[in-house]
Write an enzyme that holds these catalytic residues in place. Structure first.
Site, PDB file in Angstrom:
ATOM      1  N   GLN A 114      -5.528   9.384 -22.010  1.00 38.81           N
ATOM      2  CA  GLN A 114      -5.425   8.333 -20.997  1.00 38.81           C
ATOM      3  C   GLN A 114      -6.778   8.057 -20.329  1.00 38.81           C
ATOM      4  O   GLN A 114      -7.061   6.925 -19.954  1.00 38.81           O
ATOM      5  CB  GLN A 114      -4.386   8.776 -19.954  1.00 38.81           C
ATOM      6  CG  GLN A 114      -3.747   7.636 -19.195  1.00 38.81           C
ATOM      7  CD  GLN A 114      -2.610   6.969 -19.937  1.00 38.81           C
ATOM      8  OE1 GLN A 114      -1.778   7.629 -20.534  1.00 38.81           O
ATOM      9  NE2 GLN A 114      -2.563   5.649 -19.913  1.00 38.81           N
ATOM     10  N   LYS A 117      -8.546   5.684 -22.771  1.00 32.48           N
ATOM     11  CA  LYS A 117      -7.756   4.455 -22.882  1.00 32.48           C
ATOM     12  C   LYS A 117      -7.954   3.603 -21.626  1.00 32.48           C
ATOM     13  O   LYS A 117      -8.245   2.417 -21.687  1.00 32.48           O
ATOM     14  CB  LYS A 117      -6.281   4.834 -23.032  1.00 32.48           C
ATOM     15  CG  LYS A 117      -5.339   3.662 -23.197  1.00 32.48           C
ATOM     16  CD  LYS A 117      -3.880   4.036 -22.966  1.00 32.48           C
ATOM     17  CE  LYS A 117      -3.378   5.133 -23.883  1.00 32.48           C
ATOM     18  NZ  LYS A 117      -1.901   5.232 -23.881  1.00 32.48           N
ATOM     19  N   LYS A 129      -1.367  12.218 -16.435  1.00 27.54           N
ATOM     20  CA  LYS A 129      -0.067  12.116 -17.128  1.00 27.54           C
ATOM     21  C   LYS A 129       0.843  13.195 -16.569  1.00 27.54           C
ATOM     22  O   LYS A 129       0.358  14.221 -16.075  1.00 27.54           O
ATOM     23  CB  LYS A 129      -0.253  12.361 -18.626  1.00 27.54           C
ATOM     24  CG  LYS A 129       0.855  11.799 -19.481  1.00 27.54           C
ATOM     25  CD  LYS A 129       0.564  10.365 -19.873  1.00 27.54           C
ATOM     26  CE  LYS A 129       1.668   9.741 -20.673  1.00 27.54           C
ATOM     27  NZ  LYS A 129       1.212   8.469 -21.256  1.00 27.54           N
ATOM     28  N   GLY A 168       5.914   4.887 -16.340  1.00 25.97           N
ATOM     29  CA  GLY A 168       6.864   5.369 -17.339  1.00 25.97           C
ATOM     30  C   GLY A 168       6.182   5.838 -18.613  1.00 25.97           C
ATOM     31  O   GLY A 168       4.980   5.647 -18.827  1.00 25.97           O
ATOM     32  N   ASP A 169       6.945   6.492 -19.458  1.00 25.63           N
ATOM     33  CA  ASP A 169       6.561   6.861 -20.819  1.00 25.63           C
ATOM     34  C   ASP A 169       7.909   7.150 -21.501  1.00 25.63           C
ATOM     35  O   ASP A 169       8.949   6.665 -21.032  1.00 25.63           O
ATOM     36  CB  ASP A 169       5.611   8.076 -20.812  1.00 25.63           C
ATOM     37  CG  ASP A 169       4.874   8.274 -22.141  1.00 25.63           C
ATOM     38  OD1 ASP A 169       3.885   7.572 -22.377  1.00 25.63           O
ATOM     39  OD2 ASP A 169       5.310   9.105 -22.958  1.00 25.63           O
ATOM     40  N   ASN A 243      11.085   1.062 -25.689  1.00 21.79           N
ATOM     41  CA  ASN A 243      10.416  -0.060 -25.045  1.00 21.79           C
ATOM     42  C   ASN A 243       9.212  -0.594 -25.831  1.00 21.79           C
ATOM     43  O   ASN A 243       9.056  -1.807 -25.999  1.00 21.79           O
ATOM     44  CB  ASN A 243       9.985   0.406 -23.651  1.00 21.79           C
ATOM     45  CG  ASN A 243       9.339  -0.690 -22.866  1.00 21.79           C
ATOM     46  OD1 ASN A 243       9.943  -1.724 -22.671  1.00 21.79           O
ATOM     47  ND2 ASN A 243       8.105  -0.470 -22.460  1.00 21.79           N
TER      48      ASN A 243
HETATM   49  N1  GLU Z   1       2.687   5.709 -20.643  1.00 21.04           N
HETATM   50  C1  GLU Z   1       1.891   4.564 -20.932  1.00 21.04           C
HETATM   51  C2  GLU Z   1       0.687   4.949 -21.765  1.00 21.04           C
HETATM   52  O1  GLU Z   1       0.797   5.822 -22.614  1.00 21.04           O
HETATM   53  C3  GLU Z   1       1.568   3.721 -19.708  1.00 21.04           C
HETATM   54  C4  GLU Z   1       1.000   4.433 -18.546  1.00 21.04           C
HETATM   55  C5  GLU Z   1       0.911   3.573 -17.275  1.00 21.04           C
HETATM   56  O2  GLU Z   1       1.362   2.435 -17.277  1.00 21.04           O
HETATM   57  O3  GLU Z   1       0.385   4.107 -16.304  1.00 21.04           O
HETATM   58  O4  GLU Z   1      -0.382   4.404 -21.668  1.00 21.04           O
END
Ligand code: GLU
Length: 449
Positions: A114, A117, A129, A168-169, A243
């Protein structure tokens, strides 16, 4: 001072020692480190400042007990996590995953991914996370609510709109975010910017639900266009039916591709007439059922148990792994190439094993790594934070237009960075370097903290 190669080796040895027994996390670190040698050669200050030593160690790992009561009055205990990995360029940002496979290694790998990303999105968001080994499958609404309340009772002490903003995830969607937010608000105050992915009626952003899946397809479209190909008239396979998968399929169909298969954790359904997305939505979103039920309404379609990537008998052009980590091993990757796959974009986080990725790159397949291709979800989460700060809400078209710009920008960054470092066409290396450099430069400016 060590040279780039020895420095990378030294860091990976240290990381292995310190994180023994965490294979997912080590995989994520190794994949990043493997990309960085050329940029370390050019920037010895990253070695001098020991940026890799610092960036591979989470700023904070929080673990906590989550007790809850089921509908029969039995008391259960799960473990909750939040990994606050890196806040150099913004508040920790990343989702919560509720799934029985969740452990510290998985949450750390996801939080680590993350960081880069989120950096690639160009938004001011750091990497984090969280989640729990709680299994939402088969639980009643009330049980989900009580679990979310208990989870948030502990987590609320560590989060805030400028501090850490979960979303979410897997296993955490608008329903769970609603319950989590309700409990946060009860214990604190009205503060919608503390979570993203909220229902639209309570400060959520239009377009957030669709963003990860749509963004992955926008990213794939750029890869294809640059190589003289397009989605129209092509056969695509999408793994998952949650989703991310559902909205990847929606955008693929809108762009004229034919989606011939999708899956869940038990098996996959092949419909050579094209997957009926309304039916998938009804089964998965409305009824929270299993993909197997698809064949009850579409007797021509076939259901198979097992892994979609190694089990598909049909040929197809493009692959969109949108389920979970480790779904494509080397053998599945070989099978996919035999089935004619020429482009793959990762909607899930780390769905391909390292040797599968290596094979794809060797064979010249167009490969869109997750930290670039699935960044649309978190990018729109950042747009949700902006709307919450301004106490406003933007139209779906406005959000979707911004998402398209962001995905284009991420693609360009990954492509140009790969080229700059002599790795033209290797979007994994380009994305890793581009995501890393922004954070590393800011870490140097902030000093040793
Ligand atoms: N879980 C999502 C990801 O893997 C989104 C995380 C978010 O919106 O903060 O990027």
């Amino acid at each position: 001072m060590l040279d780039a190669k020895n420095y990378v080796n030294h860091i990976f040895e240290e990381v292995k020692k310190r994180n023994a027994g965490q294979p997912e996390f080590l995989h994520a670190v190794e994949e990043l480190l493997d990309s960085l040698e050329p940029v370390l050669e050019e920037h010895p200050e990253y070695i001098e400042e020991n940026i890799l030593g610092r960036i591979t160690e989470p700023e904070r790992v929080i673990e906590f007990r989550v007790p809850w009561t089921d509908d029969e009055g039995r008391v259960h205990v799960n473990r909750g996590y939040r990994v606050q990995f890196n806040s150099t360029i913004g508040p920790y940002k990343g989702g919560l995953r509720f799934h029985p496979s969740v452990n510290q290694s998985i949450v750390k790998f996801l939080a680590f991914e993350q960081i880069f990303k989120n950096s690639l999105t160009g938004q001011a968001i750091g990497g984090g996370k969280g989640g729990s080994d709680f299994d939402p499958k088969g639980k009643s609404d009330r049980e989900i609510m009580r679990f979310c309340q208990s989870y948030m009772t502990e987590l609320q002490a560590y989060i805030g709109p400028d501090r850490d903003v979960p979303a979410g995830d897997i296993g955490v969607g608008a329903r769970e975010i609603g319950y989590l937010y309700g409990q946060y608000k009860k214990l604190n105050q009205f503060e919608p910017g503390v979570l993203t992915g909220k229902p639209v009626s309570m400060g959520g952003s239009l377009g957030r639900t669709e963003a990860t899946g749509y963004g992955t397809v926008y990213f794939a479209e750029h890869m294809l266009q640059d190589n003289g190909q397009s989605l129209a008239g092509k056969r695509a396979v999408v793994s998952g039916s949650g989703n991310v998968a559902i909205y990847a399929m929606e955008k693929l169909i809108e762009k004229g591709a034919m989606v011939i298969a999708c899956s869940d954790s038990s098996g996959f359904v092949v419909d050579t007439n094209g997957i009926d997305l309304d039916l998938v939505k009804e089964i998965k979103l409305t009824k929270r059922g299993r993909i197997k039920e698809y064949t009850q309404s579409r007797p021509d379609a076939k259901y198979y148990e097992g892994n979609i990537w190694s089990g598909m008998e049909e040929t197809y052009d493009y692959a969109f792994p949108c389920a979970t980590q480790g779904e494509i091993n080397l053998q599945a990757a070989q099978h996919m190439l035999e089935k004619g796959v020429t482009c793959l974009a990762e909607g899930a986080n780390m769905p391909c094993d390292a040797d599968a990725v290596q094979l794809f790159i060797e064979k010249g397949l167009l490969y869109g790594p997750g930290k670039a291709a699935n960044a649309g979800g978190v990018a729109v989460s950042s747009l949700e934070m902006q709307q919450n700060s301004q106490r406003t809400s933007w139209t779906f078209e406005d959000v979707d237009t911004q998402l398209q710009h962001i995905m284009k920008d991420i693609y360009q960054k990954a492509k140009e960075t790969a080229k700059k470092y002599g790795k033209e066409g290797n979007l994994l290396q380009g994305a890793n370097i581009a995501g890393f450099v922004r954070v590393a430069d800011a870490m140097i400016r902030q000093g040793v903290i």
